[in-house]
Motif scaffolding. Structure first.
Motif, mmCIF file in Angstrom:
data_model
loop_
_atom_site.group_PDB
_atom_site.id
_atom_site.type_symbol
_atom_site.label_atom_id
_atom_site.label_comp_id
_atom_site.label_asym_id
_atom_site.label_seq_id
_atom_site.Cartn_x
_atom_site.Cartn_y
_atom_site.Cartn_z
ATOM 1 N N TYR A 1 0.697 -1.246 0.172
ATOM 2 C CA TYR A 1 0.054 -0.056 -0.174
ATOM 3 C C TYR A 1 1.075 1.478 0.026
ATOM 4 C CZ TYR A 1 -3.775 -3.278 1.444
ATOM 5 O OH TYR A 1 -4.591 -4.176 1.307
ATOM 6 N N GLU A 2 0.452 2.196 -0.784
ATOM 7 C CA GLU A 2 1.316 3.410 -1.036
ATOM 8 C C GLU A 2 1.196 4.391 0.153
ATOM 9 O OE1 GLU A 2 1.980 7.261 -4.012
ATOM 10 O OE2 GLU A 2 1.631 5.028 -4.844
ATOM 11 N N MET A 3 2.128 4.816 0.965
ATOM 12 C CA MET A 3 2.027 5.858 1.955
ATOM 13 C C MET A 3 2.711 7.153 1.302
ATOM 14 S SD MET A 3 3.380 5.760 5.718
ATOM 15 C CE MET A 3 5.083 6.098 5.436
ATOM 16 N N ARG A 4 2.123 8.340 1.720
ATOM 17 C CA ARG A 4 2.685 9.525 1.198
ATOM 18 C C ARG A 4 2.881 10.464 2.460
ATOM 19 N NH1 ARG A 4 -0.181 13.212 -0.682
ATOM 20 N NH2 ARG A 4 -2.333 12.150 -0.447
ATOM 21 N N LEU A 5 3.823 10.908 2.622
ATOM 22 C CA LEU A 5 4.191 11.770 3.710
ATOM 23 C C LEU A 5 3.698 13.414 3.601
ATOM 24 C CD1 LEU A 5 7.469 10.623 5.268
ATOM 25 C CD2 LEU A 5 4.992 9.917 5.959
ATOM 26 N N LYS A 6 2.603 13.901 4.158
ATOM 27 C CA LYS A 6 2.424 14.962 3.716
ATOM 28 C C LYS A 6 2.586 16.289 5.122
ATOM 29 C CE LYS A 6 -2.161 17.298 2.801
ATOM 30 N NZ LYS A 6 -3.803 17.062 2.731
ATOM 31 N N GLY A 7 3.113 17.381 4.508
ATOM 32 C CA GLY A 7 3.166 18.383 5.537
ATOM 33 C C GLY A 7 3.600 19.463 5.017
ATOM 34 N N ASP A 8 3.144 20.719 5.053
ATOM 35 C CA ASP A 8 3.213 22.146 4.455
ATOM 36 C C ASP A 8 3.199 23.305 5.340
ATOM 37 O OD1 ASP A 8 0.669 22.354 4.918
ATOM 38 O OD2 ASP A 8 0.383 23.181 2.579
ATOM 39 N N THR A 9 3.125 22.988 6.744
ATOM 40 C CA THR A 9 3.146 23.970 7.554
ATOM 41 C C THR A 9 4.250 23.863 8.798
ATOM 42 O OG1 THR A 9 0.651 24.065 7.510
ATOM 43 C CG2 THR A 9 1.499 25.013 9.682
ATOM 44 N N LEU A 10 4.932 25.096 8.637
ATOM 45 C CA LEU A 10 6.245 24.987 9.738
ATOM 46 C C LEU A 10 5.671 25.709 10.951
ATOM 47 C CD1 LEU A 10 7.346 25.639 6.551
ATOM 48 C CD2 LEU A 10 9.487 25.470 7.689
ATOM 49 N N ILE A 11 6.198 25.088 11.932
ATOM 50 C CA ILE A 11 5.759 25.835 13.384
ATOM 51 C C ILE A 11 7.124 26.304 13.942
ATOM 52 C CG2 ILE A 11 4.904 24.851 15.738
ATOM 53 C CD1 ILE A 11 3.516 22.887 14.281
ATOM 54 N N ASN A 12 7.327 27.431 14.419
ATOM 55 C CA ASN A 12 8.425 27.940 15.307
ATOM 56 C C ASN A 12 8.651 27.030 16.382
ATOM 57 O OD1 ASN A 12 9.876 29.766 17.291
ATOM 58 N ND2 ASN A 12 10.078 30.632 15.405
ATOM 59 N N VAL A 13 9.748 26.715 16.756
ATOM 60 C CA VAL A 13 10.066 25.803 17.748
ATOM 61 C C VAL A 13 9.848 26.274 19.099
ATOM 62 C CG1 VAL A 13 12.160 24.453 19.115
ATOM 63 C CG2 VAL A 13 11.746 24.207 16.320
ATOM 64 N N HIS A 14 9.977 27.732 19.293
ATOM 65 C CA HIS A 14 10.070 28.401 20.475
ATOM 66 C C HIS A 14 8.777 29.175 20.781
ATOM 67 C CE1 HIS A 14 14.218 27.573 21.193
ATOM 68 N NE2 HIS A 14 14.531 28.094 19.906
ATOM 69 N N SER A 15 8.272 29.896 19.821
ATOM 70 C CA SER A 15 6.811 30.380 19.995
ATOM 71 C C SER A 15 5.588 29.823 19.432
ATOM 72 C CB SER A 15 6.875 32.019 18.987
ATOM 73 O OG SER A 15 7.112 31.578 17.737
ATOM 74 N N GLY A 16 5.696 28.756 18.890
ATOM 75 C CA GLY A 16 4.646 27.975 18.369
ATOM 76 C C GLY A 16 3.946 28.586 17.159
ATOM 77 N N GLU A 17 4.532 29.777 16.539
ATOM 78 C CA GLU A 17 3.941 30.318 15.413
ATOM 79 C C GLU A 17 3.849 29.379 14.244
ATOM 80 O OE1 GLU A 17 4.967 33.769 11.910
ATOM 81 O OE2 GLU A 17 6.176 33.663 13.896
ATOM 82 N N ARG A 18 2.691 29.215 13.605
ATOM 83 C CA ARG A 18 2.510 28.390 12.326
ATOM 84 C C ARG A 18 2.355 29.211 11.088
ATOM 85 N NH1 ARG A 18 0.285 23.456 14.626
ATOM 86 N NH2 ARG A 18 -0.521 23.032 12.536
#
Length: 330
Positions: A210-227
């Motif tokens: 079964y084919e799996m895709r890894l999806k992610g396009d939102t970066l999160i600031n490690v300290h402030s949590g800003e997205r």
């Protein structure tokens, strides 16, 4: 890193001078077969799903485990996750992992899974003890064993094998001549096979992967949590430093490039223990890392540090097959 790169080139290409280790490969295969034959699996009072691989290095197990756990939760199960806790040194085992648990105690991946999922997670070299802890004290009625394919002491009801589509089974040899922990034929014994990436090889097609895709396009600031989505990232700041201490760092750097970043990537060994100086590259550029690295680097990374979480996307047919296997066990 140079030795690791050299080994990977031989493991996933022509072995070359590694053929000198053929006698050691024979010994490794014999010992692995003997250990499996002489190990008596122990049950816990809940079905066990093992997610693992037969090749060393990353294949996307952590996102796959989280996706499976989320699906089971939606179906009304109470899943718990057990892991070896590689890299962690706890005062005692089994260790129940909370949001406050540090990677130095439990390892980076268990901490990531506990924080991301909110589900019960336990680590121990003896996964049977970890599974019993979750069943007896945390009311879990199904256990997912992360990277436990070769931990034969824990009885498994469902085996799921992950394969990196780009690298497959490498040169087909076991350690140290090749990257495999068990011979390729082990892939024919599991219940389900997941291909991390497009199924193009005849081997994966024959295994009905079964084919799996890894999806992610939102970066999160490690300290402030800003997205911030990649699309919203300022055009004049798309040149970034990037680090990855995972099983296959090029996959992460390629993902950043696909999102439109000019990525200056630096690879580290899997489960690497970062030092502050490892993160001081070009301070004028943002630093982007994997979610797994961020678990360890939150206290030592620069202010302009970001992580890119990814989710595993699996077809409905995979979950239908998994449900049928679990219903049969139940």
């Amino acid at each position: 890193m140079k030795l690791e790169q050299w080994l990977n080139a031989r493991w996933y290409g022509r072995p070359g001078m590694l053929y000198a280790f053929w006698p050691l490969e024979c010994l490794f295969r014999a010992l692995a077969a003997l250990r499996r034959r002489n190990t008596r699996p122990q049950r816990c009072s809940a079905p066990v799903i093992v997610v693992g691989n037969i090749a060393v290095g990353g294949s996307g197990k952590t996102p796959a485990v989280l996706a499976i756990a989320q699906h089971l939760q939606q179906r009304g199960w109470r899943p718990g996750i057990v892991s070896r806790g590689y890299g962690g040194k706890a005062a005692q085992y089994p260790l129940f992992v909370t949001n406050a648990t540090q990677p130095s105690e439990a390892g980076d991946e268990p901490c990531l899974m506990a924080r991301r999922s909110g589900l019960p997670v336990a680590v121990a070299p003896d996964r049977v003890a970890a599974a019993n802890l979750l069943v007896d004290e945390h009311a879990c009625n199904v256990i997912i064993s992360d990277d436990g394919l070769q931990h034969y002491r824990l009885y498994r009801d469902v085996e799921i094998l992950l394969v990196d589509a780009a690298r497959g089974f490498g040169n087909g040899h076991c350690l140290p001549l090749g990257p495999l922990r068990e011979p390729p034929r082990r892939s024919e014994e599991v219940d389900l096979v997941i291909s991390n990436g497009r199924v193009e090889s005849d081997v994966l097609a024959a295994l009905s992967a079964y084919e799996m895709r890894l999806k992610g396009d939102t970066l999160i600031n490690v300290h402030s949590g800003e997205r911030r989505t990649a699309a919203d990232w300022p055009e004049n700041a798309r040149r970034v430093n990037a680090i990855a201490g995972i099983g296959h760092p090029p996959r992460f750097f390629a993902a950043l490039t696909e999102l439109g970043f000019d990525c200056r990537g630096q690879a580290f060994p899997d489960h690497y223990e970062y030092r502050p100086e490892d993160l001081q590259q070009d301070s004028s550029l943002p630093l982007v890392m994997t979610e797994k690295d961020a678990v360890k680097c939150a206290q030592i990374s620069p202010a302009d540090s970001w992580m890119l979480p990814v989710d595993a996307v699996l077809p409905d047919t995979f979950f239908e097959s998994l449900d049928q296997l679990l219903d049969r066990v139940a």
